[in-house]
Design a protein around this motif. Structure first.
Motif, PDB file in Angstrom:
ATOM      1  N   GLY A  61       0.785  -1.228   0.000  1.00 28.26           N
ATOM      2  CA  GLY A  61       0.000   0.000   0.000  1.00 28.26           C
ATOM      3  C   GLY A  61       0.814   1.274   0.000  1.00 28.26           C
ATOM      4  N   VAL A  62       2.117   1.181  -0.357  1.00 31.26           N
ATOM      5  CA  VAL A  62       2.989   2.357  -0.353  1.00 31.26           C
ATOM      6  C   VAL A  62       3.618   2.516  -1.731  1.00 31.26           C
ATOM      7  N   CYS A  63       3.586   3.742  -2.263  1.00 25.45           N
ATOM      8  CA  CYS A  63       4.215   4.049  -3.543  1.00 25.45           C
ATOM      9  C   CYS A  63       5.722   3.963  -3.370  1.00 25.45           C
ATOM     10  N   SER A  64       6.403   3.227  -4.251  1.00 29.79           N
ATOM     11  CA  SER A  64       7.842   3.019  -4.103  1.00 29.79           C
ATOM     12  C   SER A  64       8.664   4.230  -4.505  1.00 29.79           C
ATOM     13  N   GLU A  65       8.077   5.208  -5.158  1.00 23.88           N
ATOM     14  CA  GLU A  65       8.833   6.379  -5.596  1.00 23.88           C
ATOM     15  C   GLU A  65       8.733   7.537  -4.613  1.00 23.88           C
ATOM     16  N   CYS A  66       7.534   7.851  -4.138  1.00 23.01           N
ATOM     17  CA  CYS A  66       7.388   8.977  -3.211  1.00 23.01           C
ATOM     18  C   CYS A  66       7.248   8.509  -1.762  1.00 23.01           C
ATOM     19  N   HIS A  67       7.108   7.211  -1.561  1.00 29.23           N
ATOM     20  CA  HIS A  67       7.033   6.585  -0.235  1.00 29.23           C
ATOM     21  C   HIS A  67       5.834   7.059   0.588  1.00 29.23           C
ATOM     22  N   MET A  68       4.775   7.393  -0.114  1.00 31.66           N
ATOM     23  CA  MET A  68       3.551   7.801   0.580  1.00 31.66           C
ATOM     24  C   MET A  68       2.568   6.630   0.570  1.00 31.66           C
ATOM     25  N   ALA A  69       1.867   6.461   1.680  1.00 32.51           N
ATOM     26  CA  ALA A  69       0.853   5.414   1.758  1.00 32.51           C
ATOM     27  C   ALA A  69      -0.351   5.822   0.928  1.00 32.51           C
ATOM     28  N   LEU A  70      -0.885   4.870   0.191  1.00 32.41           N
ATOM     29  CA  LEU A  70      -2.066   5.140  -0.629  1.00 32.41           C
ATOM     30  C   LEU A  70      -3.310   5.114   0.241  1.00 32.41           C
ATOM     31  N   ALA A  71      -4.302   5.849  -0.170  1.00 35.50           N
ATOM     32  CA  ALA A  71      -5.599   5.775   0.504  1.00 35.50           C
ATOM     33  C   ALA A  71      -6.145   4.367   0.316  1.00 35.50           C
ATOM     34  N   SER A  72      -6.904   3.897   1.263  1.00 37.07           N
ATOM     35  CA  SER A  72      -7.384   2.516   1.201  1.00 37.07           C
ATOM     36  C   SER A  72      -8.244   2.270  -0.039  1.00 37.07           C
ATOM     37  N   GLY A  73      -9.032   3.261  -0.437  1.00 29.82           N
ATOM     38  CA  GLY A  73      -9.864   3.113  -1.637  1.00 29.82           C
ATOM     39  C   GLY A  73      -9.021   3.044  -2.901  1.00 29.82           C
ATOM     40  N   THR A  74      -7.969   3.865  -2.957  1.00 30.89           N
ATOM     41  CA  THR A  74      -7.071   3.845  -4.114  1.00 30.89           C
ATOM     42  C   THR A  74      -6.348   2.514  -4.197  1.00 30.89           C
ATOM     43  N   HIS A  75      -5.906   2.019  -3.041  1.00 30.55           N
ATOM     44  CA  HIS A  75      -5.203   0.737  -3.020  1.00 30.55           C
ATOM     45  C   HIS A  75      -6.132  -0.403  -3.453  1.00 30.55           C
TER      46      HIS A  75
END
Length: 132
Positions: A61-75
């Protein structure tokens, strides 16, 4: 048949590889770019022009480039793979690898408690009532 994100990943691997200018790689790049819709390719090329990767891998659930956790709906939308998903933080296309559940961790062994002797309460002596 591969979906658009998998084609973008292949394209990114060639373009970010050691020799993207070789003749064989140039023909592969042209072939891959023809199979990608124009709007998606334009966004991908804008990211590359800025020196950024166009596709980011998502793990746990984390973007490997910006290291931000995705929202649960987006994930959840990304895992369903019904549509193309863009990271809300860095703007890259997201690609989720299959996350296999980890092997279940056995519960820790229960500690055996030592049998402690019960404490005895001292009996209180009864105090005789005061005589009048």
């Amino acid at each position: 048949m591969k979906n658009v994100i998998e084609i973008l990943v292949d394209l990114q691997n060639i373009e970010m590889g050691p020799s993207p200018d070789s003749a064989g790689n140039q023909t592969a790049i042209k072939r891959l770019k023809q199979s990608i819709p124009a709007q998606i390719l334009a966004h991908y090329d804008r990211l590359l022009a800025r020196g950024k990767k166009g596709v980011a891998l998502v793990k746990h659930g984390v973007c490997s480039e910006c290291h931000m956790a995705l929202a649960s709906g987006t994930h959840a939308q990304l895992l369903r793979a019904e549509d193309i998903v863009i990271c809300g933080s860095c703007g890259r296309y997201l690609w989720a690898i299959s996350e296999e559940p980890a092997a279940p961790v056995p519960p820790p062994a229960a500690k055996k408690e030592k049998a402690t002797p019960k404490k005895r309460r001292k009996k209180t002596e009864s105090i005789p009532a005061a005589e009048p």
